[in-house]
Design a protein around this motif. Structure first.
Motif, PDB file in Angstrom:
ATOM      1  N   MET B 121       0.829  -1.211   0.000  1.00 54.76           N
ATOM      2  CA  MET B 121       0.000   0.000   0.000  1.00 54.76           C
ATOM      3  C   MET B 121       0.869   1.270   0.000  1.00 54.76           C
ATOM      4  N   SER B 122       2.034   1.175   0.666  1.00 56.33           N
ATOM      5  CA  SER B 122       2.913   2.346   0.742  1.00 56.33           C
ATOM      6  C   SER B 122       3.509   2.726  -0.608  1.00 56.33           C
ATOM      7  N   VAL B 129      -1.426   5.914   4.325  1.00 56.83           N
ATOM      8  CA  VAL B 129      -1.346   4.591   4.961  1.00 56.83           C
ATOM      9  C   VAL B 129      -1.321   4.760   6.474  1.00 56.83           C
ATOM     10  N   MET B 130      -2.297   4.167   7.135  1.00 57.41           N
ATOM     11  CA  MET B 130      -2.384   4.301   8.584  1.00 57.41           C
ATOM     12  C   MET B 130      -2.467   2.930   9.248  1.00 57.41           C
ATOM     13  N   ARG B 220       2.346   6.662   5.531  1.00 57.73           N
ATOM     14  CA  ARG B 220       2.372   7.561   4.363  1.00 57.73           C
ATOM     15  C   ARG B 220       1.369   8.646   4.618  1.00 57.73           C
ATOM     16  N   PRO B 221       1.732   9.913   4.693  1.00 54.12           N
ATOM     17  CA  PRO B 221       3.115  10.391   4.605  1.00 54.12           C
ATOM     18  C   PRO B 221       3.952   9.941   5.801  1.00 54.12           C
ATOM     19  N   PHE B 222       5.229   9.802   5.545  1.00 52.15           N
ATOM     20  CA  PHE B 222       6.150   9.234   6.533  1.00 52.15           C
ATOM     21  C   PHE B 222       6.909  10.338   7.259  1.00 52.15           C
ATOM     22  N   ASP B 223       7.031  10.194   8.564  1.00 55.09           N
ATOM     23  CA  ASP B 223       7.671  11.222   9.382  1.00 55.09           C
ATOM     24  C   ASP B 223       9.190  11.023   9.398  1.00 55.09           C
ATOM     25  N   GLY B 244       6.254  -8.123   7.368  1.00 58.10           N
ATOM     26  CA  GLY B 244       7.527  -8.553   6.805  1.00 58.10           C
ATOM     27  C   GLY B 244       8.321  -7.368   6.268  1.00 58.10           C
ATOM     28  N   PRO B 245       9.398  -7.658   5.519  1.00 57.55           N
ATOM     29  CA  PRO B 245      10.186  -6.584   4.918  1.00 57.55           C
ATOM     30  C   PRO B 245       9.305  -5.708   4.016  1.00 57.55           C
ATOM     31  N   GLY B 246       9.622  -4.440   3.939  1.00 59.85           N
ATOM     32  CA  GLY B 246       8.845  -3.531   3.083  1.00 59.85           C
ATOM     33  C   GLY B 246       7.996  -2.556   3.868  1.00 59.85           C
ATOM     34  N   GLY B 247       7.911  -2.735   5.175  1.00 56.17           N
ATOM     35  CA  GLY B 247       7.072  -1.861   5.986  1.00 56.17           C
ATOM     36  C   GLY B 247       7.872  -0.784   6.700  1.00 56.17           C
TER      37      GLY B 247
END
Lengths: 281, 304
Positions: B121-122, B129-130, B220-223, B244-247
Motif C-alpha cells: 500500500m505504501s 497509509v495508517m 504515508r506520509p512518513f515522518d 515482513g520486509p517492506g514496511g
C-alpha cells in the motif's frame, strides 16, 4: 440525425488512422470497430456539455477497452471537448493523449488500459445516481426519458475473459441498476486469436440474460439499430447492447485481420484508407 | 480496534452524508452498527473484491467517501490493480480497511496473514497509509481518513487490543507520537505492536535501561524528519512491526541511509517466508523472533 452520425463516424475513423499512423501505434482495428457506437453516442445520445465536462448531471461514458484511445479522443475533439488540432500529438512525447485512455483528457471519465476495470466502476456510478433510499424491492424504475445521469460502458469481447466483469455483471443484475448500459464491441477477434478459439463467449446473449440484464443484439455498424437499442426501455434491469462489429471496419484491407491489432499503416496504406473512407488526407 | 473503527465511522457518518461503507461479505457482528443506521449508505458487495473496489471508485467519483471493509489481504492484494488504477490513479476518496492484519488470524494459516500489506500500500500514489496502535489511535485514524481527501488504507488488528494512550493525546497527521520518554535508544512501533513496545520499555526501565518509544500510526506520509531527529538524539533505532520486509523498517532504513546517518539500526519484523504451522498470534510472533522476551533481549543489547 443518422446522416450526421454516419458522417461523424467516418470523420473520427480518419482522425484515428492519421493519429495511429503518425505515432506508429497499434490498435487501429479496435478503434475502427467501435467508431459507429461512439459516433451515435456522442453525436446524438449522450447528455454531455463540452464547455463543462464535469457537469454533475451529465451522462457518463467509460471506454473500458482502453486501447481504443485514439478514436475516443477523436470523437471528444469533434464534439468540442478540446481542439481537433491537438489530436495529431497522440502518443507523442509530452502529449496528454496517451496510448491508452487517460482521464487527464477533457471529457474522459476513467483511465483504462488494463482490461476488466470499466464495468465495476460503471456499477458504482450507476449506484450513486440510481440508488433509491429504500429497500431494493422498492427501486423506482426509470425510463430513457429520465433525467437521472446515465452510465454507459463500452467493453471489448476479449475483455469479457476477465473475471472482474462477471463480478460486475452479477452485481448490476442483482441491484437492478437500470441507469447502466453496457455495449459490447463484439468484433470476434482478440489480442492473439479469434474469440471463438481463445475463450468462446457463446452463448453470450444467454449469459447476460441469465445474470439479470436486458439484452439487445444488433449490427454495431447500423446507426438506426444503435439508436433504437440505446432508446429501448430497460426499466428495472441494466441493459447490454451486444454490438456485432467488424474489426478494422471501414478500411477494406484491415477488416477482420488480427494483424491490424498491432500494425500501423504506412503513408501509402494511410492514403488508401482515407480515400476509401471519403476523408481528406 | 474493529469496534473503535466502526463506532467512530457511525459517529462520523451521522454528520457527514458522504460516508458510505461497502463490505466483501465480512464483518459479522461488527458492521451491523453501521448498516442498521445507514442502510442506504451500506452495501454488502458479495465475495467479489475486484468489483467492490471498482464500485467504490465509481461512487467516489460522485463525491462520496467510501470505506471498503474486508479482512487481511482480500481488500488489498486480491484487488490490487483496482486499488492502483481505479482509486489511486484517479486520486479518489476510497478508504480500504483491512482487519486482522499481521498474524491476527494466526491459526487460519498463511492465506489469512496480512504481512505484506503495508509495503504494498505504501508504494501506491496518493495513498495515505495508517496503522493505528490502539483503540485511541484507531478513532483518530478513522476520523483523519474521512477528513483527508484521496485514497486511504487503514490497517487494523482484530478485537480486544488494550488501550495504550491515556486520555486523548495530540495526534498530528503524518507525525510520530512519543509514548514513552527515554534516552538510550528509540524504539519505533507501528500498528498493534505498540503495547509490546511499551511493555519492553517498562521491563527495561526496571533494569535501569532508558528506552524512548514512538508510535508511528501514519506510514504515508512518513515522518522522516522525526526519525532523523531521534537518530541524532539517541543514536540507536529499533523498529517493531507485525509485518515482513517492506514496511516500517524499510522506510526507516531508507530514511537513515539518505540522511547519511551511520547509527545503530535494528529492524524487528516478521520473516518473509510463509508461516507453515497453526498457532495463536503470540505463538506465531515468537516463531518469527518477535516474542516479548526476545524483543527485550534485542533492545537491551542495542541500548547497552
Amino acid at each position: 440525425m443518422t446522416t450526421d452520425t454516419i458522417k461523424l463516424a467516418q470523420t473520427i475513423r480518419g482522425h484515428a488512422l492519421r493519429m495511429i499512423a503518425k505515432a506508429k501505434a497499434s490498435h487501429v482495428g479496435s478503434c475502427l470497430s467501435m467508431a459507429d457506437l461512439l459516433a451515435v453516442l456522442y453525436g446524438s445520445h449522450l447528455r454531455v456539455d463540452p464547455n463543462n465536462p464535469r457537469w454533475p448531471e451529465r451522462d457518463r461514458l467509460i471506454v473500458s477497452k482502453g486501447h481504443g484511445a485514439a478514436i475516443l479522443y477523436a470523437v471528444l475533439a469533434e464534439r468540442g471537448f478540446f481542439p481537433v488540432a491537438d489530436l495529431i500529438t497522440y502518443s507523442q512525447d509530452g502529449s496528454p493523449l496517451t496510448g491508452h485512455v487517460s482521464h487527464h483528457v477533457p471529457g474522459v471519465e476513467l483511465s483504462t488500459g488494463s482490461l476488466g476495470h470499466g464495468l465495476p466502476v460503471g456499477c458504482g456510478l450507476a449506484l450513486a445516481h440510481g440508488r433509491p433510499h429504500a429497500p431494493r424491492e422498492e427501486i423506482v424504475t426509470r425510463s430513457v426519458t429520465s433525467t437521472v445521469p446515465r452510465t454507459f460502458v463500452i467493453v471489448s469481447d476479449g475483455e469479457l475473459d476477465e473475471g472482474s466483469n462477471w463480478e460486475a455483471i452479477l452485481f448490476a443484475g442483482h441491484h437492478k441498476l437500470d441507469s447502466l448500459t453496457a455495449l459490447v464491441d463484439y468484433n470476434k477477434i482478440q489480442s492473439f486469436g479469434s474469440v471463438k478459439d481463445v475463450l468462446d463467449l457463446e452463448p453470450l446473449t444467454d449469459k447476460w440474460r441469465d445474470f439479470g440484464w436486458t439484452v439487445i443484439a444488433i449490427d454495431g455498424h447500423d446507426h438506426d439499430a444503435i439508436q433504437a437499442a440505446l432508446h429501448a426501455d430497460h426499466a428495472g434491469k441494466p441493459k447490454v447492447i451486444l454490438a456485432h462489429t467488424i474489426k478494422g471496419k471501414g478500411v477494406a484491407y484491415m477488416e477482420d485481420q488480427l494483424a491490424w491489432h498491432y500494425k500501423s499503416p504506412d503513408a501509402k496504406q494511410l492514403a488508401e484508407a482515407l480515400a476509401g473512407l471519403g476523408c481528406g488526407q | 480496534m474493529r469496534t473503535s473503527f466502526i463506532e467512530t465511522l457511525v459517529q462520523v457518518a451521522e454528520r457527514d452524508p458522504r460516508v458510505w461503507l461497502l463490505t466483501g461479505d465480512l464483518g459479522y457482528s461488527v458492521l451491523e452498527k453501521f448498516s442498521s443506521k445507514f442502510p442506504d449508505r451500506y452495501l454488502n458487495a458479495g465475495v467479489a473484491e475486484q468489483n467492490m473496489v471498482g464500485v467504490a471508485a465509481g461512487l467516489a467519483m460522485t463525491g462520496k467517501v467510501v470505506f471498503v471493509y474486508s479482512i487481511a489481504n482480500f481488500p488489498t492484494l486480491r484487488c490490487l490493480e483496482q486499488v492502483r488504477n481505479d482509486v489511486c490513479y484517479h486520486n479518489l476518496s476510497v478508504k480500504i480497511v483491512a482487519v486482522g492484519c499481521g498474524l491476527a488470524y494466526g491459526g487460519h494459516g498463511y492465506t489469512h496473514h496480512g504481512v505484506e500489506d503495508l509495503g504494498v500500500m505504501s508504494l501506491l500514489p496518493h495513498m495515505t497509509v495508517m496503522a493505528p496502535g490502539d483503540p485511541v489511535e484507531t478513532r483518530w485514524a478513522t476520523r483523519t481518513l474521512v477528513d483527508k481527501s484521496g485514497p486511504g488504507y487503514l490497517r487494523l488488528g482484530k478485537a480486544g487490543e488494550p488501550i495504550v494512550h491515556q486520555g486523548e493525546p495530540t495526534f498530528e497527521f503524518g507525525k510520530a507520537v512519543q509514548v514513552v520518554d527515554g534516552t538510550q535508544a528509540t524504539l519505533i512501533s507501528t500498528g498493534g505492536m505498540l503495547e509490546t513496545a511499551v511493555r519492553v520499555a517498562n521491563i527495561l526501565a526496571a533494569r535501569r535501561v532508558s528506552i524512548r518509544v514512538l508510535s508511528m500510526p501514519t506510514l504515508r506520509p512518513f515522518d522522516a524528519e522525526r526519525v532523523v531527529v531521534e537518530a541524532k538524539r539517541t543514536g540507536k533505532i529499533i523498529t517493531l512491526e507485525e509485518h515482513g520486509p517492506g514496511g516500517l523498517g524499510t522506510l526507516v532504513g531508507e530514511c537513515l541511509a539518505q540522511a547519511g546517518l551511520g547509527v545503530r539500526f535494528v529492524p524487528l519484523r516478521l520473516q518473509p517466508e510463509p508461516t507453515l504451522c497453526a498457532g495463536s498470534q503470540a505463538y506465531l510472533c515468537g516463531r518469527h523472533g518477535l516474542s516479548l522476551e526476545r524483543i527485550v533481549e534485542v533492545v537491551e543489547s542495542v541500548a547497552d
